[in-house]
Design a protein around this motif. Structure first.
Motif, PDB file in Angstrom:
ATOM      1  N   GLY A   6      -4.106  29.123  55.631  1.00  0.00           N
ATOM      2  CA  GLY A   6      -5.131  28.244  55.072  1.00  0.00           C
ATOM      3  C   GLY A   6      -4.639  26.826  54.878  1.00  0.00           C
ATOM      4  O   GLY A   6      -5.334  25.855  55.220  1.00  0.00           O
ATOM      5  N   MET A   7      -3.441  26.676  54.325  1.00  0.00           N
ATOM      6  CA  MET A   7      -2.889  25.337  54.105  1.00  0.00           C
ATOM      7  C   MET A   7      -2.650  24.605  55.415  1.00  0.00           C
ATOM      8  O   MET A   7      -2.916  23.403  55.532  1.00  0.00           O
ATOM      9  N   ALA A   8      -2.134  25.319  56.415  1.00  0.00           N
ATOM     10  CA  ALA A   8      -1.913  24.699  57.717  1.00  0.00           C
ATOM     11  C   ALA A   8      -3.227  24.211  58.315  1.00  0.00           C
ATOM     12  O   ALA A   8      -3.306  23.106  58.877  1.00  0.00           O
TER      13      ALA A   8
ATOM     14  N   ILE B 278      -7.037  19.708  59.432  1.00  0.00           N
ATOM     15  CA  ILE B 278      -8.372  19.117  59.305  1.00  0.00           C
ATOM     16  C   ILE B 278      -8.292  17.733  58.669  1.00  0.00           C
ATOM     17  O   ILE B 278      -8.917  16.767  59.142  1.00  0.00           O
ATOM     18  N   LEU B 279      -7.521  17.599  57.593  1.00  0.00           N
ATOM     19  CA  LEU B 279      -7.423  16.307  56.902  1.00  0.00           C
ATOM     20  C   LEU B 279      -6.747  15.254  57.773  1.00  0.00           C
ATOM     21  O   LEU B 279      -7.162  14.089  57.786  1.00  0.00           O
ATOM     22  N   VAL B 280      -5.717  15.652  58.493  1.00  0.00           N
ATOM     23  CA  VAL B 280      -5.044  14.705  59.403  1.00  0.00           C
ATOM     24  C   VAL B 280      -6.009  14.278  60.508  1.00  0.00           C
ATOM     25  O   VAL B 280      -6.086  13.090  60.861  1.00  0.00           O
TER      26      VAL B 280
ATOM     27  N   ILE C 220      -7.066   9.433  51.578  1.00  0.00           N
ATOM     28  CA  ILE C 220      -8.441   8.996  51.815  1.00  0.00           C
ATOM     29  C   ILE C 220      -9.298  10.176  52.280  1.00  0.00           C
ATOM     30  O   ILE C 220     -10.439  10.347  51.835  1.00  0.00           O
ATOM     31  N   ALA C 221      -8.735  10.977  53.175  1.00  0.00           N
ATOM     32  CA  ALA C 221      -9.456  12.159  53.654  1.00  0.00           C
ATOM     33  C   ALA C 221      -9.718  13.132  52.512  1.00  0.00           C
ATOM     34  O   ALA C 221     -10.812  13.685  52.392  1.00  0.00           O
ATOM     35  N   ARG C 222      -8.715  13.338  51.664  1.00  0.00           N
ATOM     36  CA  ARG C 222      -8.889  14.254  50.527  1.00  0.00           C
ATOM     37  C   ARG C 222      -9.954  13.732  49.574  1.00  0.00           C
ATOM     38  O   ARG C 222     -10.799  14.492  49.078  1.00  0.00           O
ATOM     39  N   ASP C 223      -9.934  12.413  49.300  1.00  0.00           N
ATOM     40  CA  ASP C 223     -10.903  11.835  48.374  1.00  0.00           C
ATOM     41  C   ASP C 223     -12.326  11.892  48.916  1.00  0.00           C
ATOM     42  O   ASP C 223     -13.287  11.909  48.145  1.00  0.00           O
ATOM     43  N   ALA C 224     -12.465  11.914  50.254  1.00  0.00           N
ATOM     44  CA  ALA C 224     -13.801  11.997  50.842  1.00  0.00           C
ATOM     45  C   ALA C 224     -14.495  13.289  50.441  1.00  0.00           C
ATOM     46  O   ALA C 224     -15.723  13.346  50.330  1.00  0.00           O
TER      47      ALA C 224
ATOM     48  N   LEU D 198     -17.928  20.627  56.505  1.00  0.00           N
ATOM     49  CA  LEU D 198     -18.199  21.778  57.355  1.00  0.00           C
ATOM     50  C   LEU D 198     -16.904  22.374  57.896  1.00  0.00           C
ATOM     51  O   LEU D 198     -16.731  23.599  57.927  1.00  0.00           O
ATOM     52  N   ALA D 199     -15.991  21.500  58.318  1.00  0.00           N
ATOM     53  CA  ALA D 199     -14.709  21.982  58.831  1.00  0.00           C
ATOM     54  C   ALA D 199     -13.913  22.688  57.742  1.00  0.00           C
ATOM     55  O   ALA D 199     -13.258  23.710  58.001  1.00  0.00           O
ATOM     56  N   MET D 200     -13.965  22.179  56.527  1.00  0.00           N
ATOM     57  CA  MET D 200     -13.237  22.816  55.428  1.00  0.00           C
ATOM     58  C   MET D 200     -13.819  24.192  55.119  1.00  0.00           C
ATOM     59  O   MET D 200     -13.087  25.124  54.775  1.00  0.00           O
TER      60      MET D 200
END
Length: 333
Positions: free
Chosen positions: A44-46, A51-53, A71-75, A91-93
């Protein structure tokens, strides 16, 4: 076949036919929880990092290193009106649950010496047409209700497919992403809760009511939304999905129904976000009626597949894959 006969026959569902002492072994169960959770968390973490990268790169923040990652995390936490890029990220998450669930159940399969397919279906291969039947039937049933809410409810917000992007290309990308990602997202939950948890619980008890009820409560609780209306709705959905799985011998149909439900809501009612919705703190009578109708409809479409020969053949289900009054004695281990 009477309704009582069908209900009691669920205890001997073909989906539970190979559940035996291997699944009741406390050491194997403990090893599955520990090892499965570790492997699932790594997977899951990988997936989340990937996704965030990817989001940071696609939005032009890839060169900013850890700041782009932030920035991706804050989105995901933004309370601003959601745009196309944020919608795709959410959706990807949601679909990131798929490798997590697959990793956990794969560990369970290895430790219990079952085939991974045993947690999906009693058939020799995945019944994709049955999944498609679930998608189609629930779209036919639930789609008109969604349309009525969109078009006739005073003050209803505009559809996400209209507001998510200013042009047709962006809206098309959104629709394709919803269709492509919500099916694996639903499959992940079905694999965990109806594939693994239902079978694992059946190793200890087979009576349909506690078996379905317990797994439904766990399914609802894992969503961490304990407002009465939302909790009851998810619990009843979980019960309905468990009924489908036991009756039809696999998670394909429940995956299709689950995915269709989410797809219709995300396309036409509200986009998927990480924000908590303020739900009523009391249980409403209207919600009880809606939820009861939903479960009844789940049973009706499941029985349509099981009992209507033409539909059953179209869905790729054979009679010996169904549960029934005689299944309890034939398949109880």
């Amino acid at each position: 076949m009477s309704g009582v006969g069908v209900w009691t026959g669920l205890a001997g569902s073909t989906f539970l036919a190979d559940v035996d002492d291997r699944d009741r072994d406390p050491l194997r169960f403990g090893a599955t929880l520990v090892g499965g959770l570790i492997v699932a968390m790594v997977a899951g973490m990988a997936t989340v990092i990937l996704i965030l990268v990817s989001y940071a790169l696609l939005t032009g923040h890839g060169a900013e290193g850890l700041n782009g990652f932030t920035i991706a995390r804050d989105a995901l936490k933004s309370v601003k009106p959601i745009d196309l890029s944020a919608a795709l990220l959410n959706l990807a998450m949601a679909a990131a649950n798929a490798p997590l669930a697959l990793a956990f159940v794969a560990v369970a399969a290895v430790l219990s010496r079952h085939a991974l397919l045993d947690y999906v279906t009693v058939a020799r291969r995945v019944r994709w047409r049955l999944l498609g039947a679930g998608l189609a039937l629930w779209t036919v049933v639930f789609g008109p209700l969604v349309a009525v809410q969109c078009l006739l409810t005073p003050g209803a917000p505009p559809m996400p497919t209209v507001t998510i992007a200013p042009d047709l290309l962006g809206r098309g990308v959104y629709v394709i992403a919803v269709l492509a990602l919500m099916i694996p997202a639903a499959a992940a939950e079905e694999l965990m809760f109806r594939g693994w948890l239902l079978r694992q619980t059946a190793a200890l008890l087979r009576r349909p009511f506690p078996l379905i009820g317990l797994t439904a409560i766990v399914f609802s609780a894992i969503h961490l939304d304990f407002s009465p209306d939302a909790f009851l709705t998810r619990a009843l959905m979980g019960a309905g999905f468990a009924y489908m799985t036991l009756r039809l011998g696999g998670i394909e149909f429940s995956t299709g129904v689950h995915a269709a439900h989410n797809i219709l809501i995300i396309l036409f009612l509200e986009p998927l976000t990480a924000q908590t919705v303020n739900a009523p703190s009391t249980l409403s009578g209207g919600a009880l009626v809606v939820d009861g109708s939903m479960v009844a409809t789940y049973i009706l479409i499941t029985e349509a597949v099981a009992r209507w020969p033409q539909l059953r053949r179209w869905a790729g289900v054979s009679v010996d894959e169904l549960s029934g009054p005689g299944a309890s004695a034939a398949h109880f281990t």
